[in-house]
Design an enzyme around this catalytic site. Structure first.
Site, PDB file in Angstrom:
ATOM      1  CB  SER A  79      67.272  31.371  46.395  1.00 32.76           C
ATOM      2  OG  SER A  79      67.438  32.756  46.309  1.00 32.76           O
ATOM      3  CG  HIS A  82      69.611  29.638  53.482  1.00 28.69           C
ATOM      4  ND1 HIS A  82      70.587  30.026  52.623  1.00 28.69           N
ATOM      5  CD2 HIS A  82      68.479  30.248  53.047  1.00 28.69           C
ATOM      6  CE1 HIS A  82      70.090  30.849  51.712  1.00 28.69           C
ATOM      7  NE2 HIS A  82      68.806  30.998  51.946  1.00 28.69           N
ATOM      8  NE  ARG A 115      66.004  39.043  49.288  1.00 30.19           N
ATOM      9  CZ  ARG A 115      66.349  39.535  48.102  1.00 30.19           C
ATOM     10  NH1 ARG A 115      65.721  40.614  47.615  1.00 30.19           N
ATOM     11  NH2 ARG A 115      67.285  38.978  47.377  1.00 30.19           N
ATOM     12  CB  CYS A 169      59.954  21.096  27.545  1.00 30.05           C
ATOM     13  SG  CYS A 169      59.716  22.182  26.142  1.00 30.05           S
ATOM     14  CB  CYS A 215      58.780  25.268  24.236  1.00 30.41           C
ATOM     15  SG  CYS A 215      57.185  24.577  24.675  1.00 30.41           S
ATOM     16  CB  CYS A 251      51.999  21.933  27.110  1.00 27.84           C
ATOM     17  SG  CYS A 251      52.707  23.137  28.242  1.00 27.84           S
TER      18      CYS A 251
HETATM   19  C1  FAD Z   1      64.264  36.875  46.434  1.00 24.64           C
HETATM   20  C2  FAD Z   1      63.979  35.944  47.581  1.00 24.64           C
HETATM   21  C3  FAD Z   1      64.791  34.842  47.821  1.00 24.64           C
HETATM   22  C4  FAD Z   1      64.552  33.987  48.875  1.00 24.64           C
HETATM   23  N1  FAD Z   1      65.314  32.888  49.026  1.00 24.64           N
HETATM   24  C5  FAD Z   1      65.094  32.048  50.057  1.00 24.64           C
HETATM   25  C6  FAD Z   1      65.854  30.891  50.216  1.00 24.64           C
HETATM   26  O1  FAD Z   1      66.668  30.552  49.356  1.00 24.64           O
HETATM   27  N2  FAD Z   1      65.687  30.123  51.313  1.00 24.64           N
HETATM   28  C7  FAD Z   1      64.765  30.462  52.245  1.00 24.64           C
HETATM   29  O2  FAD Z   1      64.681  29.761  53.235  1.00 24.64           O
HETATM   30  N3  FAD Z   1      63.970  31.536  52.095  1.00 24.64           N
HETATM   31  C8  FAD Z   1      64.109  32.329  51.027  1.00 24.64           C
HETATM   32  N4  FAD Z   1      63.313  33.430  50.854  1.00 24.64           N
HETATM   33  C9  FAD Z   1      62.265  33.682  51.808  1.00 24.64           C
HETATM   34  C10 FAD Z   1      61.006  32.863  51.554  1.00 24.64           C
HETATM   35  O3  FAD Z   1      60.663  32.888  50.197  1.00 24.64           O
HETATM   36  C11 FAD Z   1      59.894  33.451  52.353  1.00 24.64           C
HETATM   37  O4  FAD Z   1      60.300  33.461  53.690  1.00 24.64           O
HETATM   38  C12 FAD Z   1      58.591  32.675  52.305  1.00 24.64           C
HETATM   39  O5  FAD Z   1      58.216  32.375  50.983  1.00 24.64           O
HETATM   40  C13 FAD Z   1      57.512  33.492  52.960  1.00 24.64           C
HETATM   41  O6  FAD Z   1      56.301  32.814  52.855  1.00 24.64           O
HETATM   42  P1  FAD Z   1      54.970  33.447  53.413  1.00 24.64           P
HETATM   43  O7  FAD Z   1      53.964  32.383  53.401  1.00 24.64           O
HETATM   44  O8  FAD Z   1      55.267  34.124  54.678  1.00 24.64           O
HETATM   45  O9  FAD Z   1      54.619  34.601  52.381  1.00 24.64           O
HETATM   46  P2  FAD Z   1      53.834  34.518  51.020  1.00 24.64           P
HETATM   47  O10 FAD Z   1      54.268  33.363  50.219  1.00 24.64           O
HETATM   48  O11 FAD Z   1      53.921  35.845  50.377  1.00 24.64           O
HETATM   49  O12 FAD Z   1      52.353  34.220  51.452  1.00 24.64           O
HETATM   50  C14 FAD Z   1      51.504  35.202  51.949  1.00 24.64           C
HETATM   51  C15 FAD Z   1      50.137  34.970  51.398  1.00 24.64           C
HETATM   52  O13 FAD Z   1      49.201  35.817  52.012  1.00 24.64           O
HETATM   53  C16 FAD Z   1      48.242  36.202  51.081  1.00 24.64           C
HETATM   54  N5  FAD Z   1      47.572  37.412  51.542  1.00 24.64           N
HETATM   55  C17 FAD Z   1      48.076  38.652  51.608  1.00 24.64           C
HETATM   56  N6  FAD Z   1      47.160  39.512  52.071  1.00 24.64           N
HETATM   57  C18 FAD Z   1      46.043  38.808  52.284  1.00 24.64           C
HETATM   58  C19 FAD Z   1      44.741  39.143  52.743  1.00 24.64           C
HETATM   59  N7  FAD Z   1      44.416  40.384  53.077  1.00 24.64           N
HETATM   60  N8  FAD Z   1      43.821  38.164  52.825  1.00 24.64           N
HETATM   61  C20 FAD Z   1      44.118  36.881  52.492  1.00 24.64           C
HETATM   62  N9  FAD Z   1      45.339  36.530  52.052  1.00 24.64           N
HETATM   63  C21 FAD Z   1      46.296  37.465  51.964  1.00 24.64           C
HETATM   64  C22 FAD Z   1      49.059  36.395  49.831  1.00 24.64           C
HETATM   65  O14 FAD Z   1      48.266  36.349  48.672  1.00 24.64           O
HETATM   66  C23 FAD Z   1      50.070  35.260  49.920  1.00 24.64           C
HETATM   67  O15 FAD Z   1      49.636  34.120  49.227  1.00 24.64           O
HETATM   68  C24 FAD Z   1      63.498  34.266  49.765  1.00 24.64           C
HETATM   69  C25 FAD Z   1      62.659  35.348  49.499  1.00 24.64           C
HETATM   70  C26 FAD Z   1      62.866  36.155  48.401  1.00 24.64           C
HETATM   71  C27 FAD Z   1      61.920  37.237  48.079  1.00 24.64           C
END
Ligand code: FAD
Ligand code: FAD
Lengths: 492, 440
Positions: free
Chosen positions: A45, A49, A315, A407, A442, A447
């Site tokens: 989103s 927050h 999530r 766009c 678009c 592009c």
């Molecule tokens: C629907 C939804 C709405 C949300 N809204 C909000 C919001 O409004 N505000 C907020 O604060 N948070 C929100 N969140 C939470 C937020 O998006 C996440 O907390 C955050 O993006 C998590 O980031 P991350 O780096 O932990 O995970 P990710 O972005 O998933 O990064 C993990 C990375 O690890 C890599 N990886 C996995 N396995 C391996 C491996 N074996 N070797 C090497 N690399 C690997 C993946 O490819 C990925 O790039 C939301 C989440 C969702 C799903």
């Protein structure tokens, strides 16, 4: 030998990398995809927050509020667009007003500032397009919106500039725990692009963090993917929400939000559905129906035919019900930053700090660098410059005189910069996330062909080797039989 | 700031014809601005034939058709700028454009002709569920790749939408060795030209399924397949039991065109919510004085011949506007789409100052066989029939045109109506409901 290997190039991994780059340490990030921000960090989103949601006393509550406060500075240093637009949680009945009070109390307990309950009239003044059924709202001024791609990429770029290495297409397939003796310990991580030795591992692999943990033999935890689907609307619908509009959470879930995006579009969503497949980011008909119905409850007047795209994010919901940020109890040197579900994006600046502190507790010596450079220059956004500056820029570099994305008015100069930067774009999605070319109404219809051409030219690869998002996601097939040009009958 | 009498935005058939006819009318200071690398607009990627059957009574390819107008423009020495994007236009007709060589340009025009064409609707605008892999193209984008860049979008193709572009691409990709598995159409009929259904699908045994749509897209990297299903004729929702899967690596979307009016909106021009193009009068002038428009930017055409004709009206009248600023009053008649008709262009007619004859363009809402198009003029309460034409077949995919003489229109109006400017007079075009026909 690295001091720390971070697994995962999402916002969590990148924030930790940047935090560690402040110190004299040898750090690298291993990311399994071809680019940064390909996991959960790209589909959420995008809300910073305020912090009244989480149960007092949890890591979520603490880190959310801390992270929120840190955002202004982080985004300023990294030149990431961020706006504290505020948020409202809307109540549609007297019962729900009572729920607002509970949220309000919780907010106070969690340390949220500038929080109040507003009546119908005040709400209307804040949100002129809110449903007439809305009776009151919890208003917090500190909530904000951010661009999650720019934030992730900018954070990584800055970490890179300060000495962190990044490896892409580097899925960690196997981890060997090197025998720990004499107080020494370490790991050998194997990937397709090479093996990496490291003293510490930070497990920031998003949804896959439980599997990484399993590979290493840490104390078990599990993560369940919970899908959230969204629709994005044309910028001409952006006016419909001024703040982030939530609904009172019910037994059925958090409800559907309606929010402006940092670039001026309108975002509605998400659904919340537990699924099994960690790769299933498909959108569904029911999902889209659900969010449309839900969003209409708050803001009835958006125009469905103005949708420009829909998407879904996952999530990573931990069985512990709180962020898992700790040194592993079984394996020395392994630190988790896992189960980072919402409000993860908000909390990451604080998460990064906490992870560094844990590493220090675990014996990592962190000596501050004097030459740490916290600032990052943004990619120039041509359309946002004054006519004077635009003129000067095109004179200096004519590539800024060729508009590629009609766009969003993105020029060739911006796209070339996005490719040539440190950790630059390697594919269409990479260009899109760094410049917005292809994100408009678009959706790349205009592009797309031009960006493919520029990518091929800059990366010195044939057109049909250009991908949408790495792996085998080739944008085009082979050449036409006669390269199509003969039939043109000598015209030109 | 440089100045021109007339600036034309877009160099497709609309822009070219408008420029040429403005020149013929006596305006010599004309500039055409085109964002692409050559003149001709969408025609340059339409290497199939079928262009010019009416206008030139010859069967030409798109580039051939464009060349005829391009030559005229060049012969007349009309200036043009390529690779130049118009970014902004004000209601005072100041234009901001940009290119690599000259940078940011500010141009003042006495009159502007909008001829920006249209863009394609995308997956997002129709919300297809599933994954978001590579291999999904709008049909026009695929056409550009094949015909202009020499690259194939893929090998195993499904096409959604049976509009002309979808049909043409089905044939084109087949000729290039791809396997076009099927064309799916949501409606019970095609919005494309009948001749294209025959020549592009039937001749190559490509199945066309009416009342069908795509329900899901599969694949993580490239498309690996889709699900499709029959839809309920009434609510257009897929019928679950009829859902089937088909493997493919490419999906082409030919799901409609939208006039490209971002610039028009910046100039404050009134947009018709049905056509998605500017509201224009009989001279193809928009709601902003001195700004004219023609071609696909006004409403989506299926035949380029009509684009040329309509654009000549725009060009001629833009020239007249520049040459004589004389204003004389005329009553205003609004055109109205009546029973069975989706829209009528132009939306406004000024009978006392219109040209000798005008062409009304319209689309019908459904398929009508052997029916009459009726035209009345007058107040709501008192419409007088002025013209009617019998058409053997009318379909939503084929634009209808009707020529009306000025006298015919004037006949339906009292001269003393001319006193007021907006008299509430309406010119209604409708399809006569069968069986209710009164004798004229
Ligand atoms: C629907 C939804 C709405 C949300 N809204 C909000 C919001 O409004 N505000 C907020 O604060 N948070 C929100 N969140 C939470 C937020 O998006 C996440 O907390 C955050 O993006 C998590 O980031 P991350 O780096 O932990 O995970 P990710 O972005 O998933 O990064 C993990 C990375 O690890 C890599 N990886 C996995 N396995 C391996 C491996 N074996 N070797 C090497 N690399 C690997 C993946 O490819 C990925 O790039 C939301 C989440 C969702 C799903
Ligand atoms: C695939 C396809 C098949 C067709 N087949 C046939 C056929 O068989 N027979 C037939 O008669 N007709 C056919 N047509 C229809 C016909 O080609 C179109 O109706 C006609 O080209 C529309 O002309 P136009 O000038 O309005 O738009 P376009 O040809 O689209 O021209 C618009 C021009 O404006 C330029 N432009 C837009 N915005 C800007 C800006 N901001 N700055 C500078 N320049 C700008 C664009 O680059 C473009 O060159 C076909 C159309 C398509 C797409």
């Amino acid at each position: 030998m690295y001091d720390v290997v971070i697994i995962g190039g999402g916002i969590t991994g990148c924030s930790i990398a940047r935090e560690l780059s402040r110190y004299h340490l040898k750090v690298c990030v291993l990311e399994k995809e071809a680019d940064l921000c390909c996991g959960t960090s790209k589909a959420n989103s995008a809300i910073v927050h305020a912090g009244y949601d989480a149960k007092p006393g949890t890591l979520k509550a603490k880190l959310n509020v801390e992270g929120n406060v840190m955002y202004s500075r982080v985004c300023k240093e990294l030149a990431v667009p961020f706006k504290r637009v505020g948020s409202v949680v809307v109540a549609f009945s007297e019962e729900e007003v009572a729920d607002l009070k509970v949220l309000y109390e919780r907010g106070l307990k969690n340390g949220v500032s500038e929080i109040s309950i507003v009546n119908q009239e005040e709400l209307r003044a804040l949100e002129p397009n809110i449903s007439t059924q809305a009776v009151a709202a919890l208003y917090t001024k500190t909530a904000g919106i951010v661009c999650p791609f720019t934030l992730t990429i900018a954070t990584a770029e800055n970490a890179y500039t300060n000495g962190v290495n990044f490896f892409f297409n580097a899925e960690v397939k196997e981890v060997r725990v090197l025998a720990a003796h004499n107080g020494r310990f370490g790991f050998l991580l194997k990937t397709r692009v090479g093996s990496f030795e490291s003293k510490y591992i930070v497990n920031a692999a998003g949804l896959y963090a439980d599997l990484i943990n399993q590979k290493i033999g840490g104390e078990p935890f599990s993560l369940i993917p919970r899908k959230g689907e969204y629709c994005i609307f044309d910028k001409d619908q952006g006016y419909l929400a001024k703040t982030v509009i939530f609904q009172v959470p019910t037994k059925m879930g958090k409800g559907i939000l309606v929010s402006p995006t940092i670039d001026g579009n309108l975002l509605i969503g998400p659904t919340a559905q537990n699924i099994e497949d960690k790769q299933d980011t498909t959108t569904t008909e029911q999902g889209i129906q659900e969010i449309i119905t839900g969003a209409k409850k708050s803001v009835p007047s958006f125009a469905m035919q103005k949708t420009i795209t829909s998407f879904a994010g996952l999530r990573s919901v931990p069985n512990t019900e709180d962020f898992i940020i700790s040194a592993d109890k079984r394996v020395k040197g392994l630190v988790h930053a896992a189960g980072i579900e919402s409000p993860g994006l908000t909390s990451v600046p604080a998460i990064a700090k906490m992870v560094r502190e844990i590493l220090e507790e675990e014996g990592l010596r962190c000596k501050r660098k004097r030459n740490f450079h916290p600032y990052r220059q943004p990619i120039i956004r041509f359309s946002e410059l004054s006519p004077e500056k635009q003129r000067r820029l095109v004179r200096q570099n004519p590539n800024y005189g060729r508009v590629i994305c009609r766009c969003e008015t993105i020029t060739e100069g911006e796209i070339i910069e996005a490719i040539q930067r440190p950790l630059g774009a390697r594919d269409l999605d990479g260009v899109k996330r760094r410049t917005r070319a292809g994100m408009g109404r678009c959706q790349g219809g205009f592009c797309g062909p031009r960006v493919i051409e520029i990518l091929a030219r800059e990366l010195k690869i044939p057109l049909n080797q250009v991908t949408k998002c790495g792996r085998a996601s080739y944008a085009l097939d082979g050449k036409t039989k006669d390269s199509g040009l003969e039939e043109k009958g000598g015209w030109q | 700031m440089v100045g021109y009498d007339i600036v034309v935005i877009g160099s497709g058939p609309a822009g070219l014809a408008a420029a040429a006819s403005a020149y013929k009318e006596g305006v010599k200071s004309i500039l055409i601005i085109e964002r692409d690398r050559e003149l001709g607009g969408i025609l340059q990627q339409c290497i199939h034939n079928g262009f010019g059957l009416f206008y030139f009574t010859q069967d030409l390819t798109g580039p051939e058709y464009a060349t005829r107008f391009i030559e005229k423009v060049k012969e007349n020495g009309i200036s043009y700028k390529l690779n130049t994007m118009v970014l902004d236009i004000t209601s005072e007709r100041k234009i901001i454009a940009i290119n690599k060589e000259e940078g940011l340009l500010e141009i003042q025009a006495k009159a502007v002709i909008l001829a920006m064409g249209c863009r394609e609707r995308t997956r997002g605008s129709i919300n297809i569920s599933g994954t978001r892999p590579a291999g999904i193209f709008t049909a026009g984008m695929a056409q550009r790749f094949v015909n202009m860049e020499g690259y194939m979008p893929g090998k195993e193709v499904v096409i959604l939408g049976s509009g002309d572009i979808g049909l043409i691409m089905a044939r084109r990709l087949t000729l290039e060795g791809a396997n076009v598995k099927m064309v799916l159409e949501l409606l019970p009929y095609s919005s494309g030209l009948t001749r294209n259904i025959v020549q592009c699908l039937q001749d190559y045994n490509i199945p066309l399924y009416f009342n069908h749509t795509i329900t899901k897209i599969y694949g993580r990297d490239r498309v690996t397949g889709i699900s499709f299903a029959e839809v309920d004729i009434k609510d257009k929702r897929p019928i679950a039991e009829t859902e089937k899967e088909v493997a493919c690596d490419t999906l082409l979307l030919a799901v409609g065109l939208i006039p490209e009016n971002e610039l028009s909106k910046k100039a404050g021009i009134e947009i018709d919510p049905i056509t998605n193009g500017p509201v224009v009068n009989d001279r193809m002038e928009t709601s902003v004085e001195g700004i004219f428009a023609s071609g696909n930017v006004v409403h989506v055409h299926d035949l380029v011949d009509n684009v040329s004709k309509e654009s000549e009206v725009a060009g001629r009248n833009a020239a007249k506007y520049v040459l004589s600023h004389k204003k004389f009053p005329s009553i205003k008649v609004k055109t109205v789409a009546g029973h069975g008709v989706l829209y009528v262009v132009p939306q406004i007619i000024h009978p006392q100052k219109m040209e000798e004859e005008i062409t009304l363009y319209l689309r019908v809402k459904d398929i009508f066989k052997d029916q009459r198009l009726m035209i009345t003029i007058g107040t709501e309460q008192n419409p007088k029939p002025i013209h009617s034409i019998k058409r053997l077949i009318m379909a939503p995919g084929e634009m209808q045109s009707i020529n009306l003489k000025r006298e015919q229109i004037l006949k339906g109006i009292h001269v003393n109506d001319a006193a007021g400017i907006d008299t509430g007079l309406k010119l209604t075009v409708y399809i006569e409901a069968k069986g209710e026909r009164k004798d004229e």
